[in-house]
Design a protein around this motif. Structure first.
Motif, PDB file in Angstrom:
ATOM      1  N   LEU A  15       0.811  -1.219   0.000  1.00 20.58           N
ATOM      2  CA  LEU A  15       0.000   0.000   0.000  1.00 20.58           C
ATOM      3  C   LEU A  15       0.844   1.268   0.000  1.00 20.58           C
ATOM      4  N   ASN A  16       2.151   1.126   0.212  1.00 14.54           N
ATOM      5  CA  ASN A  16       3.029   2.296   0.134  1.00 14.54           C
ATOM      6  C   ASN A  16       3.366   2.681  -1.299  1.00 14.54           C
ATOM      7  N   THR A  17       3.199   1.734  -2.220  1.00 13.88           N
ATOM      8  CA  THR A  17       3.561   2.007  -3.604  1.00 13.88           C
ATOM      9  C   THR A  17       2.416   1.803  -4.595  1.00 13.88           C
ATOM     10  N   SER A  18       1.300   1.190  -4.149  1.00 13.51           N
ATOM     11  CA  SER A  18       0.159   0.970  -5.038  1.00 13.51           C
ATOM     12  C   SER A  18      -1.132   1.286  -4.300  1.00 13.51           C
ATOM     13  N   LEU A  19      -2.224   1.443  -5.036  1.00 16.56           N
ATOM     14  CA  LEU A  19      -3.545   1.794  -4.523  1.00 16.56           C
ATOM     15  C   LEU A  19      -3.494   3.082  -3.705  1.00 16.56           C
ATOM     16  N   ARG A  22       0.792   5.270   0.033  1.00 16.46           N
ATOM     17  CA  ARG A  22       0.945   5.953   1.317  1.00 16.46           C
ATOM     18  C   ARG A  22       2.285   6.642   1.480  1.00 16.46           C
ATOM     19  N   GLY A  23       3.294   6.174   0.775  1.00 16.13           N
ATOM     20  CA  GLY A  23       4.550   6.912   0.721  1.00 16.13           C
ATOM     21  C   GLY A  23       5.552   6.629   1.820  1.00 16.13           C
ATOM     22  N   PHE A  24       5.260   5.700   2.718  1.00  9.61           N
ATOM     23  CA  PHE A  24       6.242   5.351   3.744  1.00  9.61           C
ATOM     24  C   PHE A  24       7.349   4.508   3.126  1.00  9.61           C
ATOM     25  N   GLN A  29       7.796   1.456   9.069  1.00  8.88           N
ATOM     26  CA  GLN A  29       7.691   2.903   9.280  1.00  8.88           C
ATOM     27  C   GLN A  29       6.228   3.331   9.328  1.00  8.88           C
ATOM     28  N   MET A  30       5.417   2.760   8.439  1.00 10.18           N
ATOM     29  CA  MET A  30       3.985   3.048   8.449  1.00 10.18           C
ATOM     30  C   MET A  30       3.364   2.631   9.779  1.00 10.18           C
ATOM     31  N   ASN A  31       3.686   1.426  10.246  1.00  6.94           N
ATOM     32  CA  ASN A  31       3.147   0.946  11.517  1.00  6.94           C
ATOM     33  C   ASN A  31       3.452   1.913  12.653  1.00  6.94           C
ATOM     34  N   GLU A  32       4.688   2.364  12.730  1.00  8.08           N
ATOM     35  CA  GLU A  32       5.095   3.253  13.811  1.00  8.08           C
ATOM     36  C   GLU A  32       4.369   4.591  13.743  1.00  8.08           C
ATOM     37  N   TYR A  33       4.162   5.091  12.540  1.00  2.14           N
ATOM     38  CA  TYR A  33       3.463   6.370  12.389  1.00  2.14           C
ATOM     39  C   TYR A  33       2.008   6.236  12.843  1.00  2.14           C
ATOM     40  N   CYS A 182      -8.568   5.648   6.978  1.00  2.00           N
ATOM     41  CA  CYS A 182      -7.564   6.216   7.870  1.00  2.00           C
ATOM     42  C   CYS A 182      -6.785   7.378   7.263  1.00  2.00           C
ATOM     43  N   MET A 183      -6.578   7.381   5.953  1.00  2.00           N
ATOM     44  CA  MET A 183      -5.812   8.471   5.346  1.00  2.00           C
ATOM     45  C   MET A 183      -6.592   9.777   5.331  1.00  2.00           C
TER      46      MET A 183
END
Length: 213
Positions: A15-19, A22-24, A29-33, A182-183
């Protein structure tokens, strides 16, 4: 206080690179944010209803995430929540896990489903001041083409005048479906009133953008 949020997708690397894009730099890194944003808002005594697709991780690592999140948790099951059926998954962290629920929130009924329900229970009901008494909270569609179709349905429904047993004269349908993706809240669980504000601002911008084309 009760909060709502959907489609966190812990550990879902793609999900950071498709759909969503999110860019993490990584799922970790996404989990921690997400955990940081969550715990900055939620207190231990608060309730949080997750509207599906909580984690794509294994049972043990998902359990570790659950231990770090503040609040009393409740889960509306989503299509990516297979982890909840694993024998090592700790379901005791949740007050309940259901495919669908209806709750009362400050004298309003909240219809809860991972999937958007266009004709939800009590859609036509309003109070004496004309305010909607029922809200439909959903997830699943993220900010995708499907969400665009849901938006179009909402715009057209609100512009429709109908006669119902709750009113004497035809009135616009009080269609209040809110995507708790969530976004849309920068990964922060929000109260019903906060989601109403976020949703109205987002849909007003969509309306303005469509008129400007």
């Amino acid at each position: 206080m009760r909060y709502y949020i959907s489609d966190l997708h812990f550990f879902h690397e793609n999900l950071n690179t498709s759909l969503d894009c999110r860019g993490f730099s990584s799922a970790l890194q996404m989990n921690e944010y997400i955990i940081e944003r969550w715990n900055k808002k939620v207190k231990d005594g608060d309730e949080v209803v997750i509207l599906g697709d909580f984690s794509a991780g294994h049972a043990e690592e998902t359990n570790q995430i659950l231990k770090r999140l503040r609040g009393k948790l409740f889960l509306i099951e989503g299509n990516h929540d297979q982890v909840i059926r694993h024998r090592k998954f700790d379901q005791n962290r949740f007050g309940w896990i259901k495919p669908y629920a209806e709750l009362h929130d400050n004298k309003r009924k909240v219809i809860l489903s991972h999937y958007p329900i266009c004709c939800y229970n009590g859609q036509y009901r309003v109070d004496d001041d004309g305010n909607p008494k029922n809200y439909m909270l959903y997830g699943h569609v993220h900010n995708s083409h499907d969400e665009m179709l849901v938006n179009e349905f909402i715009f057209r429904t609100r512009a429709s005048f109908v006669k119902s047993r709750y009113v004497d004269e035809p009135q616009p349908v009080p269609c209040h479906m809110i995507n708790c993706f969530c976004m849309f809240s920068d990964y922060t669980p929000l109260s019903l009133d906060e989601w109403i504000q976020v949703d109205e601002k987002r849909r007003e911008k969509l309306r303005e953008d469509s008129m400007g084309k």
